[in-house]
Design an enzyme around this catalytic site. Sequence first.
Site, short mmCIF file in Angstrom:
data_model
loop_
_atom_site.label_atom_id
_atom_site.label_comp_id
_atom_site.label_asym_id
_atom_site.label_seq_id
_atom_site.Cartn_x
_atom_site.Cartn_y
_atom_site.Cartn_z
N ARG A 10 -11.14 -21.79 19.29
CA ARG A 10 -10.74 -21.03 20.50
C ARG A 10 -11.81 -21.17 21.57
O ARG A 10 -12.94 -21.60 21.30
CB ARG A 10 -10.60 -19.54 20.17
CG ARG A 10 -9.47 -19.21 19.26
CD ARG A 10 -9.34 -17.71 19.05
NE ARG A 10 -10.38 -17.17 18.20
CZ ARG A 10 -11.21 -16.18 18.55
NH1 ARG A 10 -11.14 -15.65 19.75
NH2 ARG A 10 -12.12 -15.72 17.70
N TYR A 145 -26.78 -8.68 20.22
CA TYR A 145 -26.27 -9.95 20.79
C TYR A 145 -27.37 -10.62 21.62
O TYR A 145 -27.65 -11.81 21.47
CB TYR A 145 -25.04 -9.65 21.65
CG TYR A 145 -24.39 -10.88 22.27
CD1 TYR A 145 -23.51 -11.68 21.53
CD2 TYR A 145 -24.61 -11.22 23.60
CE1 TYR A 145 -22.90 -12.78 22.10
CE2 TYR A 145 -24.01 -12.32 24.17
CZ TYR A 145 -23.15 -13.10 23.42
OH TYR A 145 -22.55 -14.21 23.99
N LYS A 149 -29.22 -14.25 20.92
CA LYS A 149 -29.17 -15.34 21.90
C LYS A 149 -30.57 -15.69 22.40
O LYS A 149 -30.85 -16.85 22.69
CB LYS A 149 -28.25 -14.95 23.06
CG LYS A 149 -26.78 -14.83 22.66
CD LYS A 149 -26.23 -16.12 22.08
CE LYS A 149 -24.71 -16.10 21.90
NZ LYS A 149 -24.19 -17.35 21.34
P1 NDP Z 1 -14.27 -16.74 21.29
O1 NDP Z 1 -14.30 -15.40 20.68
O2 NDP Z 1 -13.18 -17.13 22.20
O3 NDP Z 1 -14.32 -17.84 20.09
C1 NDP Z 1 -15.31 -17.74 19.12
C2 NDP Z 1 -15.23 -18.95 18.20
O4 NDP Z 1 -16.28 -18.82 17.22
C3 NDP Z 1 -13.92 -19.03 17.42
O5 NDP Z 1 -13.58 -20.38 17.26
C4 NDP Z 1 -14.28 -18.40 16.09
O6 NDP Z 1 -13.49 -18.87 15.01
C5 NDP Z 1 -15.69 -18.88 15.91
N1 NDP Z 1 -16.48 -18.05 15.00
C6 NDP Z 1 -16.82 -16.74 15.12
N2 NDP Z 1 -17.53 -16.34 14.06
C7 NDP Z 1 -17.63 -17.42 13.24
C8 NDP Z 1 -18.23 -17.65 11.99
N3 NDP Z 1 -18.87 -16.68 11.32
N4 NDP Z 1 -18.14 -18.89 11.44
C9 NDP Z 1 -17.49 -19.88 12.09
N5 NDP Z 1 -16.90 -19.74 13.28
C10 NDP Z 1 -16.96 -18.52 13.84
O7 NDP Z 1 -15.69 -16.92 21.97
P2 NDP Z 1 -16.16 -17.78 23.25
O8 NDP Z 1 -15.48 -19.09 23.25
O9 NDP Z 1 -16.09 -16.92 24.43
O10 NDP Z 1 -17.70 -17.96 22.89
C11 NDP Z 1 -18.21 -19.16 22.34
C12 NDP Z 1 -19.73 -19.08 22.39
O11 NDP Z 1 -20.15 -18.89 23.74
C13 NDP Z 1 -20.32 -17.91 21.60
O12 NDP Z 1 -21.51 -18.29 20.98
C14 NDP Z 1 -20.59 -16.87 22.67
O13 NDP Z 1 -21.60 -15.98 22.30
C15 NDP Z 1 -21.00 -17.76 23.83
N6 NDP Z 1 -20.85 -17.12 25.12
C16 NDP Z 1 -19.63 -16.72 25.58
C17 NDP Z 1 -19.52 -16.10 26.81
C18 NDP Z 1 -18.23 -15.62 27.37
O14 NDP Z 1 -18.27 -14.95 28.42
N7 NDP Z 1 -17.08 -15.92 26.78
C19 NDP Z 1 -20.71 -15.87 27.63
C20 NDP Z 1 -21.94 -16.32 27.06
C21 NDP Z 1 -21.98 -16.94 25.85
P3 NDP Z 1 -12.13 -18.09 14.54
O15 NDP Z 1 -11.38 -17.77 15.77
O16 NDP Z 1 -11.41 -19.07 13.68
O17 NDP Z 1 -12.56 -16.88 13.80
#
Ligand code: NDP
Length: 237
Positions: A10, A145, A149
């Site tokens: 995602r 968090y 980070k």
């Molecule tokens: P989403 O919640 O949309 O997606 C998170 C993804 O990480 C999913 O694919 C999920 O898999 C996977 N995931 C979560 N926990 C695990 C785990 N324990 N093992 C394997 N996979 C895992 O998040 P974003 O796309 O928004 O975020 C992606 C990255 O960007 C993160 O590190 C986030 O901290 C960082 N980020 C995001 C921001 C934002 O505003 N969106 C801002 C700053 C940083 P599944 O769905 O299958 O569980």
Amino acid sequence: MNILITGGSRGIGEACVREFCARGDRVAFLYRAQSEAAERLARETGAMAIQCDVSDSDAVTDAVAKAATFLGSIDVLVNNAGISQIKLFGDLTDRDWQKMIGTNLTGAFYVTRAVSKRMIAQQSGRIVNIGSMWGKTGASCEVHYSAAKAGLRGMTMALAKELGPSHITVNCVEPGVIDTEMNATLDEDTRRELCNATPLCRIGRAEEVAAAVCFLASDAASFITGQILGVDGGFAI
Ligand code: NDP
């Protein structure tokens, strides 16, 4: 190039899977729970989806071996898997803290440890960590968090020094507020406030983060290592 992306089912990870595949790269990605979305993305792009909780050391060892078998070699690792939680510091439980650090920081450690051994053996590689602007500035009610980070920043710089002699670059992309499910619970007022605090006056798109990741993985970034690149519309200036 052969690419491994964590958290590819995602959001930002999915955008990275799609962008690398569109460029003709071979991609494997890890996901935790969303099997349906992961399998659909795999069918659409030709990438390989591997279920793996990055906070589980043994599961990571198995998943990286599977990915390496599919890919042949791992040229690029994108540590993107992450979770967020908004909670007062005093209300954080041991479990909240451990889950946050376990996924966002220790998870990156497990995957990088497994992949970097292969990169050292091949004497080349690119590692891109997905941090957050909150790791630079700190976010109220997101202390765990922000700490995780900020840890990724340190890991990026230290690893860049250690792995540089093996011709491996290590960089970190720090997104600002990006339109993904992670921010789906933000109410309209909060979204407006965040836009107002962003010099570019808007929320970012996952594709805009993926573009920066692809740049750091490309030949154009061959002399860039240990750097933290904000993709935040100027929020953290
Ligand atoms: P989403 O919640 O949309 O997606 C998170 C993804 O990480 C999913 O694919 C999920 O898999 C996977 N995931 C979560 N926990 C695990 C785990 N324990 N093992 C394997 N996979 C895992 O998040 P974003 O796309 O928004 O975020 C992606 C990255 O960007 C993160 O590190 C986030 O901290 C960082 N980020 C995001 C921001 C934002 O505003 N969106 C801002 C700053 C940083 P599944 O769905 O299958 O569980």
